[in-house]
Design a protein around this motif. Structure first.
Motif, PDB file in Angstrom:
ATOM      1  N   SER A 108       0.827  -1.214   0.000  1.00 48.11           N
ATOM      2  CA  SER A 108       0.000   0.000   0.000  1.00 48.11           C
ATOM      3  C   SER A 108       0.857   1.258   0.000  1.00 48.11           C
ATOM      4  CB  SER A 108      -0.934   0.004   1.217  1.00 48.11           C
ATOM      5  OG  SER A 108      -1.884  -1.033   1.141  1.00 48.11           O
ATOM      6  N   LEU A 109       1.858   1.288   0.872  1.00 44.51           N
ATOM      7  CA  LEU A 109       2.725   2.461   0.944  1.00 44.51           C
ATOM      8  C   LEU A 109       3.510   2.644  -0.355  1.00 44.51           C
ATOM      9  CD1 LEU A 109       4.045   2.157   4.613  1.00 44.51           C
ATOM     10  CD2 LEU A 109       2.432   3.851   3.719  1.00 44.51           C
ATOM     11  N   ALA A 110       3.960   1.532  -0.945  1.00 50.14           N
ATOM     12  CA  ALA A 110       4.672   1.620  -2.215  1.00 50.14           C
ATOM     13  C   ALA A 110       3.763   2.163  -3.314  1.00 50.14           C
ATOM     14  CB  ALA A 110       5.216   0.245  -2.608  1.00 50.14           C
ATOM     15  N   ALA A 111       2.491   1.737  -3.301  1.00 41.37           N
ATOM     16  CA  ALA A 111       1.528   2.218  -4.303  1.00 41.37           C
ATOM     17  C   ALA A 111       1.268   3.711  -4.131  1.00 41.37           C
ATOM     18  CB  ALA A 111       0.227   1.428  -4.192  1.00 41.37           C
ATOM     19  N   ILE A 112       1.114   4.162  -2.879  1.00 42.22           N
ATOM     20  CA  ILE A 112       0.921   5.592  -2.621  1.00 42.22           C
ATOM     21  C   ILE A 112       2.133   6.383  -3.093  1.00 42.22           C
ATOM     22  CG2 ILE A 112       0.701   7.328  -0.793  1.00 42.22           C
ATOM     23  CD1 ILE A 112      -0.948   5.297   0.784  1.00 42.22           C
ATOM     24  N   LYS A 113       3.313   5.892  -2.739  1.00 41.53           N
ATOM     25  CA  LYS A 113       4.544   6.588  -3.093  1.00 41.53           C
ATOM     26  C   LYS A 113       4.677   6.751  -4.602  1.00 41.53           C
ATOM     27  CE  LYS A 113       9.539   6.364  -2.217  1.00 41.53           C
ATOM     28  NZ  LYS A 113      10.630   5.562  -1.572  1.00 41.53           N
ATOM     29  N   LYS A 114       4.397   5.671  -5.340  1.00 43.82           N
ATOM     30  CA  LYS A 114       4.595   5.709  -6.792  1.00 43.82           C
ATOM     31  C   LYS A 114       3.462   6.425  -7.516  1.00 43.82           C
ATOM     32  CE  LYS A 114       5.537   2.863 -10.843  1.00 43.82           C
ATOM     33  NZ  LYS A 114       6.540   3.860 -11.298  1.00 43.82           N
ATOM     34  N   VAL A 115       2.219   5.994  -7.268  1.00 43.95           N
ATOM     35  CA  VAL A 115       1.084   6.490  -8.046  1.00 43.95           C
ATOM     36  C   VAL A 115       0.740   7.936  -7.691  1.00 43.95           C
ATOM     37  CG1 VAL A 115      -1.376   6.160  -8.539  1.00 43.95           C
ATOM     38  CG2 VAL A 115       0.147   4.177  -8.365  1.00 43.95           C
ATOM     39  N   ILE A 116       0.770   8.256  -6.399  1.00 39.81           N
ATOM     40  CA  ILE A 116       0.323   9.580  -5.954  1.00 39.81           C
ATOM     41  C   ILE A 116       1.450  10.612  -6.020  1.00 39.81           C
ATOM     42  CG2 ILE A 116      -0.791  10.895  -4.117  1.00 39.81           C
ATOM     43  CD1 ILE A 116      -2.539   8.668  -5.275  1.00 39.81           C
ATOM     44  N   PHE A 117       2.616  10.277  -5.437  1.00 41.20           N
ATOM     45  CA  PHE A 117       3.631  11.306  -5.233  1.00 41.20           C
ATOM     46  C   PHE A 117       4.765  11.302  -6.253  1.00 41.20           C
ATOM     47  CE2 PHE A 117       1.807  10.760  -0.914  1.00 41.20           C
ATOM     48  CZ  PHE A 117       1.288  12.043  -0.788  1.00 41.20           C
ATOM     49  N   SER A 122      -2.623  10.445  -9.694  1.00 38.40           N
ATOM     50  CA  SER A 122      -3.841  10.660  -8.915  1.00 38.40           C
ATOM     51  C   SER A 122      -3.488  11.575  -7.753  1.00 38.40           C
ATOM     52  CB  SER A 122      -4.417   9.326  -8.423  1.00 38.40           C
ATOM     53  OG  SER A 122      -5.657   9.521  -7.776  1.00 38.40           O
ATOM     54  N   THR A 123      -4.459  11.814  -6.889  1.00 41.43           N
ATOM     55  CA  THR A 123      -4.255  12.687  -5.732  1.00 41.43           C
ATOM     56  C   THR A 123      -4.669  11.961  -4.456  1.00 41.43           C
ATOM     57  OG1 THR A 123      -6.500  13.590  -5.838  1.00 41.43           O
ATOM     58  CG2 THR A 123      -4.780  14.691  -7.161  1.00 41.43           C
ATOM     59  N   MET A 124      -4.222  12.472  -3.337  1.00 42.47           N
ATOM     60  CA  MET A 124      -4.627  11.896  -2.066  1.00 42.47           C
ATOM     61  C   MET A 124      -6.138  12.006  -1.888  1.00 42.47           C
ATOM     62  SD  MET A 124      -2.229  10.404  -0.403  1.00 42.47           S
ATOM     63  CE  MET A 124      -3.110  10.208   1.153  1.00 42.47           C
ATOM     64  N   GLU A 125      -6.711  13.090  -2.339  1.00 41.94           N
ATOM     65  CA  GLU A 125      -8.162  13.260  -2.216  1.00 41.94           C
ATOM     66  C   GLU A 125      -8.902  12.174  -2.977  1.00 41.94           C
ATOM     67  OE1 GLU A 125     -11.616  16.701  -2.679  1.00 41.94           O
ATOM     68  OE2 GLU A 125      -9.534  17.140  -3.241  1.00 41.94           O
ATOM     69  N   GLU A 126      -8.470  11.885  -4.208  1.00 40.34           N
ATOM     70  CA  GLU A 126      -9.127  10.841  -4.988  1.00 40.34           C
ATOM     71  C   GLU A 126      -8.902   9.476  -4.355  1.00 40.34           C
ATOM     72  OE1 GLU A 126      -9.546   9.247  -9.597  1.00 40.34           O
ATOM     73  OE2 GLU A 126      -7.724  10.293  -8.993  1.00 40.34           O
ATOM     74  N   LEU A 127      -7.709   9.245  -3.823  1.00 38.23           N
ATOM     75  CA  LEU A 127      -7.422   7.966  -3.176  1.00 38.23           C
ATOM     76  C   LEU A 127      -8.342   7.727  -1.989  1.00 38.23           C
ATOM     77  CD1 LEU A 127      -5.709   5.425  -2.616  1.00 38.23           C
ATOM     78  CD2 LEU A 127      -4.152   6.890  -1.307  1.00 38.23           C
ATOM     79  N   ILE A 128      -8.506   8.731  -1.133  1.00 41.97           N
ATOM     80  CA  ILE A 128      -9.350   8.567   0.048  1.00 41.97           C
ATOM     81  C   ILE A 128     -10.805   8.340  -0.364  1.00 41.97           C
ATOM     82  CG2 ILE A 128     -10.136   9.612   2.195  1.00 41.97           C
ATOM     83  CD1 ILE A 128      -7.115   8.789   2.039  1.00 41.97           C
ATOM     84  N   ASP A 129     -11.267   9.060  -1.364  1.00 43.80           N
ATOM     85  CA  ASP A 129     -12.626   8.840  -1.865  1.00 43.80           C
ATOM     86  C   ASP A 129     -12.780   7.409  -2.388  1.00 43.80           C
ATOM     87  OD1 ASP A 129     -13.373  11.408  -1.219  1.00 43.80           O
ATOM     88  OD2 ASP A 129     -13.049  12.209  -3.250  1.00 43.80           O
TER      89      ASP A 129
END
Length: 337
Positions: A108-117, A122-129
């Motif tokens: 999960s953290l690797a996916a956030i690091k790569k896809v979002i940042f 995508s954005t953190m807002e879209e991810l949380i939604d």
């Protein structure tokens, strides 16, 4: 995984909205991967300390109301001191906390690091939604997250994150003392708990949907994700600092019987296992059974009463396991060669 859920939901469980963690701020406003990681650690530190409290309370209640005289007699100290083994009377006194689902958190953290940042797809807002809606209506994002690097494929990008997660557990737990002055240790081991534990965790950024089991064993790659072969799986698990996981860890693998059909194949298997242990691996257990046999046993249990499978540090008759646990074993990727 629940600690990560709390970090990405202001300390609330998604299943019922209950506030069980710290109020660590609106995750939609997180500006970097490092911020996500630091908030996750804050949530995990609270939960890990509670786990030590629960374990110590359990041990205290046992020695007070349900002592173990026969078990205690097998250790040095209890007979000489006239005290139960969980009272601190043994020469070596330790207790263990078993964090489960670290591969899910790492993925999960690797996916956030790569896809979002990094890729900024995508954005953190879209991810949380998307997490709030179990990815319904967010299928494109779900695919991006699912395609991000996954533990079990010899990819440092994610393997090192899984190690960081477990070493953080060690840093929090090992300085603490348990009931009877016991030394606290860490042992990543879900046993069969990954099925019920998963039932209370919502969707995760690794692409896992709400309510599904979390990763099985303790450090086994999430079911079906270690698609680069057994050597890559061994190498990922071997990157974990097992020396600091002083109460051990559980790693499961499944092989198709055809992969071990002759002496040369068995010799390769032996060499591969030896290399895993020499690189720093600690423990691995196997199921040598094909998917077709397991499905047949589900359909015709009377014909497969003697089918033994390795579950998690113990063996059991496959047809006597619950349907959810049967599916979890089937979902362990079967290595073909």
């Amino acid at each position: 995984p629940l600690c990560l859920e709390l970090a990405l939901n202001e300390g609330k469980r998604r299943i019922d909205g209950k506030q069980i963690g710290l109020k660590t701020g609106d995750p939609r406003k997180f500006q970097s991967y490092e911020e996500v990681w630091e908030v996750y650690k804050k949530q995990a530190e609270v939960i890990l300390r509670l786990a030590v409290l629960f374990r110590s309370t359990d041990r205290h209640m046992t020695t007070t109301y349900r002592p173990l005289p026969f078990h205690s007699s097998l250790f040095e100290g209890p007979i000489q001191k006239g005290k139960d083994m969980w009272s601190g009377s043994t020469r070596y006194n330790r207790s263990s906390i078993s964090p489960s689902g670290s591969p899910n958190v790492g993925d999960s953290l690797a996916a956030i690091k790569k896809v979002i940042f990094e890729d900024r797809n995508s954005t953190m807002e879209e991810l949380i939604d998307a997490l709030d809606n179990n990815f319904v209506g967010y299928e494109a994002l779900h695919k991006l997250l699912s395609d991000a690097p996954k533990f079990g494929n010899d990819i440092d990008y994610v393997d090192n994150i899984v190690n960081d997660i477990l070493m953080h557990c060690v840093e929090v737990v090992t300085p603490l003392k348990g009931s009877g002055g016991s030394k606290m240790t860490v042992s990543p081991a879900a046993l069969t708990g990954n099925v019920p534990l998963g039932s209370i965790v919502g969707a995760l950024p690794d692409g896992r949907l709400a309510g599904l089991p979390i990763s099985e064993g303790g450090i086994s790659p999430y079911q079906g994700r270690n698609v680069s072969g057994p050597v890559a799986t061994y190498r990922s698990v071997g990157k974990i600092d097992h020396v600091k996981l002083t109460n051990g860890s559980i790693f499961n693998m499944r092989f198709n019987p055809n992969a071990l059909k002759d002496r040369p194949s068995i010799k390769k298997f032996e060499t591969m296992l030896r290399a895993f242990l020499e690189q720093g691996g600690f423990f691995v257990q196997y199921n040598i059974v094909d998917t077709e046999t397991l499905h047949a046993a589900q359909k015709h249990p009377d014909q497969y009463r003697d089918l033994l499978v390795r579950v998690a540090t113990y063996s059991a008759y496959f047809v006597e396991l619950g349907a959810d646990l049967q599916e979890d074993i089937i979902n362990r990727l079967a290595m073909e060669e």
